[in-house]
Motif scaffolding. Structure first.
Motif, PDB file in Angstrom:
ATOM      1  N   ASP A  22       0.810  -1.225   0.000  1.00 38.14           N
ATOM      2  CA  ASP A  22       0.000   0.000   0.000  1.00 38.14           C
ATOM      3  C   ASP A  22       0.838   1.268   0.000  1.00 38.14           C
ATOM      4  OD1 ASP A  22       0.923   0.302   2.612  1.00 38.14           O
ATOM      5  OD2 ASP A  22      -1.024  -0.016   3.559  1.00 38.14           O
ATOM      6  N   ALA A  52      -5.409   1.417  -0.510  1.00 41.46           N
ATOM      7  CA  ALA A  52      -5.575  -0.021  -0.738  1.00 41.46           C
ATOM      8  C   ALA A  52      -7.030  -0.393  -0.992  1.00 41.46           C
ATOM      9  CB  ALA A  52      -5.028  -0.810   0.449  1.00 41.46           C
ATOM     10  N   GLY A 106      -1.562  -1.463  -2.759  1.00 41.55           N
ATOM     11  CA  GLY A 106      -2.221  -2.550  -2.049  1.00 41.55           C
ATOM     12  C   GLY A 106      -2.969  -3.505  -2.951  1.00 41.55           C
TER      13      GLY A 106
END
Length: 369
Positions: A167, A174, A182
């Motif tokens: 991430d 994410a 992510g």
């Protein structure tokens, strides 16, 4: 527990110090042999068909090893070696014997800082240079953070490439499939997007995205059925092994079995509708890195099991797999398993692994093999 002793080979063989068994199965006699030493923060390992090896060092060096000799490979990409970033994974193409194609993941300098990228090149016959180096993929947006790059590259049976991306320290990103943060991405060997990717027709989603909601997956590999598995860093607790599904959301940072380093709760709890559960999680965190799903003949009782290196507690975790779940059943721990960064299964069924802490590549095999 049994420890093999063979004094004839004492100068070249290192024996397993502790083989902690969490199941009723008795561990086999195992010997660990140092193969390649003097490495500086080694990260990725690939075994060549001729018996040699390629090793990445995080500061940007790709090393070629054969017959006890090591030299640097020219023509590698320029990396931004910052924090966890640098030259990361190395993987051979499935048709390497014909093409000599090699895949590398690395932290690429870009606007805003750096981001995870995937490059490919052709290894020269003498192993001294990469030819025709080119990027196949890079993250859409860079970040100044020196953390959470991922990153492993795995070639699937159909020739497509999976790349794991952390991430980059931006938790919310994410959960935004319009970003690469992510995520696990899937591309073709030429860098194009496969037409059967799950989000290829959705305009606000990155078309390379295969799954998302990951924190920092630093281990990835396929099982005998071609199923992708990953090992992923949590925060304080909540490290995971995941069975990757097409188009799935793995929950970070909305759900987690860990907590923030401050001790505060992460997100909404440990589960939520529409978000995947891990196949296994560790609490406390072990800081998992390289992963293999063992398929060899040397240790038939291990076939189908997952092996994951621990950076924090200095051991190799063996996990038994049942359907979509995994359970840690053994810890392989010795002076040689210092910060296990990567693991690779050799054609003879032995397991080679990187001890980042010792700067050594070891071979783990049945005693006498």
């Amino acid at each position: 527990m049994r420890l093999h002793r063979n004094w004839k080979y004492l100068s070249v063989v290192v024996f397993l110090g502790t083989f902690s068994t969490l199941s009723a199965q008795e561990p086999p006699d195992v010997a660990i042999t140092p193969i390649i030493s003097g490495l500086d923060t080694p990260w990725g390992l690939a075994l060549l068909p001729d018996g040699g090896a390629l090793i990445t060092e995080r500061d940007g060096e790709l090393l070629y090893w054969a017959e006890g000799q090591t030299h640097k490979v020219a023509g590698v990409p320029r990396v931004l070696a910052d924090g966890q970033g640098g030259l990361l994974d190395v993987t051979l193409a499935r048709d390497f014997a014909q093409t000599r194609d090699v895949f590398l993941t690395y932290s690429k300098p870009m606007d805003g800082g750096s981001g995870t990228a995937l490059a490919t090149g052709r290894l020269s016959a003498d192993g001294r240079r990469l030819e025709n180096l080119r990027d196949l993929f890079q993250m859409k947006r860079g970040a100044s953070s020196g953390q959470h790059f991922g990153s492993r590259v795995v070639e699937a049976d159909d020739g497509t490439l999976f790349v794991t991306i952390g991430d980059r320290g931006n938790r919310k990103a994410a959960q935004n499939p319009g970003r690469h943060n992510g995520s696990i991405i899937r591309i073709n060997r030429d860098g194009s997007v496969p037409s059967d990717n799950p989000f290829v027709d959705q305009p606000k989603v990155q078309p390379e995205t295969w799954s998302f909601g990951h924190r920092n997956p630093q281990g990835a590999n396929l099982d005998a059925n071609g199923q992708l598995w990953t090992a992923e860093h949590g925060a304080r607790g909540g490290d995971e092994v995941n069975r990757i599904k097409k188009g799935a959301n793995f929950g970070w940072p909305v759900i987690s079995y860990g907590r923030h380093y401050s001790g505060l709760k992460i997100g909404e709890g440990t589960e939520k509708a529409g978000m995947e559960q891990p196949a296994h999680y560790w609490d406390p965190s072990i800081a998992p890195s390289g992963l293999i799903v063992y398929q060899g003949d040397m240790f038939p009782d291990w076939r189908g099991d997952i092996f994951v290196g621990s950076l924090k507690f200095d051991y190799i975790s063996r996990l038994d797999v049942t359907s979509d779940k995994a359970q840690e059943v053994q810890k392989i721990e010795s002076d040689e398993t210092q910060r296990v960064r990567d693991l690779v299964e050799a054609t003879d069924g032995s397991i080679w692994f990187i001890s980042e802490g010792n700067g050594i590549v070891y071979r783990m095999a049945k005693a006498g093999s």
